[in-house]
Motif scaffolding. Structure first.
Motif, PDB file in Angstrom:
ATOM      1  N   PHE A  58      14.214 -24.336 137.698  1.00  0.00           N
ATOM      2  CA  PHE A  58      13.634 -25.361 136.666  1.00  0.00           C
ATOM      3  C   PHE A  58      12.554 -24.414 135.600  1.00  0.00           C
ATOM      4  N   HIS A  59      12.900 -23.029 136.014  1.00  0.00           N
ATOM      5  CA  HIS A  59      13.315 -21.555 134.543  1.00  0.00           C
ATOM      6  C   HIS A  59      13.947 -22.261 133.514  1.00  0.00           C
ATOM      7  N   PRO A  60      13.484 -22.308 132.181  1.00  0.00           N
ATOM      8  CA  PRO A  60      14.401 -22.595 130.572  1.00  0.00           C
ATOM      9  C   PRO A  60      14.957 -21.959 130.835  1.00  0.00           C
ATOM     10  N   GLY A  71      21.378 -31.263 128.976  1.00  0.00           N
ATOM     11  CA  GLY A  71      19.995 -32.300 129.595  1.00  0.00           C
ATOM     12  C   GLY A  71      19.834 -30.947 131.088  1.00  0.00           C
ATOM     13  N   ASP A  72      18.360 -31.409 131.360  1.00  0.00           N
ATOM     14  CA  ASP A  72      17.955 -31.267 132.442  1.00  0.00           C
ATOM     15  C   ASP A  72      18.569 -31.379 133.884  1.00  0.00           C
ATOM     16  N   TYR A  73      19.341 -32.046 133.661  1.00  0.00           N
ATOM     17  CA  TYR A  73      19.743 -33.496 135.250  1.00  0.00           C
ATOM     18  C   TYR A  73      20.853 -32.153 135.275  1.00  0.00           C
ATOM     19  N   TYR A  74      21.047 -31.249 134.235  1.00  0.00           N
ATOM     20  CA  TYR A  74      22.423 -30.933 134.774  1.00  0.00           C
ATOM     21  C   TYR A  74      22.141 -29.352 135.676  1.00  0.00           C
ATOM     22  N   ARG A  75      20.636 -29.108 135.635  1.00  0.00           N
ATOM     23  CA  ARG A  75      20.326 -28.644 136.920  1.00  0.00           C
ATOM     24  C   ARG A  75      20.398 -28.956 138.223  1.00  0.00           C
ATOM     25  N   SER A 105      25.363 -39.049 135.029  1.00  0.00           N
ATOM     26  CA  SER A 105      24.735 -39.051 133.678  1.00  0.00           C
ATOM     27  C   SER A 105      25.754 -37.990 133.243  1.00  0.00           C
ATOM     28  N   SER A 123      17.236 -20.539 133.231  1.00  0.00           N
ATOM     29  CA  SER A 123      18.639 -21.200 133.540  1.00  0.00           C
ATOM     30  C   SER A 123      18.854 -22.529 133.250  1.00  0.00           C
ATOM     31  N   THR A 124      18.736 -22.929 131.841  1.00  0.00           N
ATOM     32  CA  THR A 124      19.566 -24.109 131.181  1.00  0.00           C
ATOM     33  C   THR A 124      20.949 -23.735 131.200  1.00  0.00           C
ATOM     34  N   TRP A 126      24.523 -36.656 139.379  1.00  0.00           N
ATOM     35  CA  TRP A 126      24.882 -36.436 138.182  1.00  0.00           C
ATOM     36  C   TRP A 126      26.297 -36.459 137.615  1.00  0.00           C
TER      37      TRP A 126
END
Lengths: 224, 219
Positions: free
Chosen positions: A23-25, A38-42, A104, A27-28, A101
């Motif tokens: 959740f570190h910025p 988007g964040d869901y790619y994490r 999305s 690692s987008t 995943w």
């Protein structure tokens, strides 16, 4: 004995670090054109290690089955059973995270793509392995028959792994040039791989302990 | 090799005396084709898209009936112990059983395809190539099926268990065989990819089965 005490705690510590990294910025995840996804790619940071652990768990089943057939010994059977159970759970999680995943990224939960199909088959194979185990009651025969199936079922692992080379697929390939880039992203993924491998190892050791205690209990019951 | 053929010959002779298994396989595959006929309506428009699926579902489901009986009949009469006492290698029993299962499957397929042609009024093009695909696909089905049939015969719920553990292992065969059949039926003869997968699968499972068959019938 020492390892068994340290391992769960170190697993927990590395899991926490891994989740913080996800959740570190920095690692987008970036798309092929460099655009921010988007964040869901994490979820991919969970998905890939889970898949790796599932493959590895089934590989352990394969090796333990061969070992059992070669030299016998109940410990190999316990190994195979414990690893298969964990593998089925992780493989199921691979399917679930993949579906989240896909909803999305592709707009649907499921498509009949070779990679997805072979992963589903992999899950079915080892669910069948557990079914087979529950259908035989004599311990020695159960160990022998399930070892034979443990060897046969392993065909699903290379099939699932190589499916993206064998057939045309739209599943993204991670480990290739142009797959993932950026030091931070790669190290986040690596920390997650280590964390999930440790999680697998701790679960395996716990499951083996449970099985040993179960046997002891059975033995006491017989004695009484 | 003679010994394998002797075991296969023994199986086939026993089977042709009663024709119990063969008749039920034939009737079942006929039923499957008929049920698909009801399901798709009397004159489906794109029969060449349905044909591969219908044929392979009929082959595998009817084949499953035969496989589940293949070792069960030995078990009931205590013949398996007799076979194990024979001065032959255990893998010879496997090869013999596989040969007799293959022959029964080929008979069943040889009847199902004409029945399909007649019922759906469909002339199959490139019959030679179809035959080759069916040959390779059936070989893969029987190599795995014979091994797992010997494996499940020792369990209590063998009739239920065999399909459950056999179908996931068979997926590569069914997928490639159906895709090759679809291509051939629509006139594309470039099926090298599918044939390669089928051939590799057959070879791998034949060797694996030879190596581990003896553990399935041990007591």
């Amino acid at each position: 004995m020492e390892v068994k005490k340290i391992l769960p705690w170190s697993t927990l510590a590395i899991m926490i670090i891994a989740i913080c990294l996800i959740f570190h910025p920095a690692s987008t995840v970036y798309g092929p054109g460099g655009e921010v996804l988007g964040d869901y790619y994490r979820i991919f940071y969970f998905h890939v290690p889970l898949a790796w652990v599932a493959y590895f768990a089934f590989f352990v089943v394969f090796i333990s089955s061969i070992k059992y057939l070669q030299e016998g010994g109940q410990k190999w059977d316990i190994f195979a059973l414990s690893s298969a159970e964990i593998g089925v759970i992780f493989c199921g999680l691979v399917l679930v995270t993949g579906m989240i995943w896909a909803k999305s990224a592709w707009g649907v939960y499921w498509i009949w793509d070779p990679r997805l199909t072979t992963s589903l088959v992999l899950w079915l194979l080892y669910a069948a392995y557990l079914m087979l185990r529950s259908a035989v009651h004599e311990p020695e025969r159960r160990a022998r028959l399930s070892s034979v199936f443990g060897v046969v079922a392993f065909v699903g692992v290379p099939l699932s792994y190589l499916s993206i080379h064998l057939w045309s697929t739209i599943h993204p390939e991670v480990f290739k040039s142009g797959g993932i880039e950026g030091e931070f992203i790669i190290s986040t993924l690596l920390v997650n791989l280590v964390a999930f491998t440790l999680l697998y190892t701790s679960l395996l050791l716990m499951r083996i302990d449970v099985e040993r205690m179960n046997e002891k209990a059975q033995w006491f019951k017989k004695g009484a | 090799m003679r010994r394998c053929l002797n075991i296969a010959w023994k199986d086939l002779r026993a089977e042709f005396r009663t024709k119990q298994m063969l008749n039920s396989m034939l009737l079942f595959s006929f039923l499957i084709v008929a049920i698909f006929g009801f399901a798709f309506g009397p004159y489906p428009e794109r029969i060449e898209r349905l044909a591969p699926g219908v044929l392979w579902v009929a082959f595998t489901f009817a084949g499953m009936l035969g496989l589940s009986r293949s070792f069960a009949s030995e078990k009931e009469q205590g013949c398996l112990d007799g076979l194990k006492l024979c001065p032959v290698d255990r893998s010879a029993i496997y090869i013999g059983k596989a040969i007799s299962n293959l022959i029964l499957m080929f008979i069943m397929e040889g009847v199902t395809i004409p029945v399909f042609i007649v019922l759906f009024d469909y002339s199959i093009p490139n019959l030679g190539e179809i035959g080759f695909v069916v040959l390779l696909g059936t070989a893969g089905f029987v190599f795995v099926g014979t091994l797992l049939s010997a494996l499940t015969v020792n369990t209590r719920t063998r009739e239920i268990l065999l399909p459950v553990i056999l179908f996931p292992v068979l997926v590569p065969v069914i997928v490639s065989a159906v895709s090759a059949t679809t291509k051939v039926l629509s006139g594309v003869l470039n099926i090298l990819d599918e044939l390669r997968i089928l051939g590799t699968y057959d070879a791998i499972f034949f060797i694996v089965a030879l190596l581990i068959f003896e553990y399935t019938i041990e007591e």
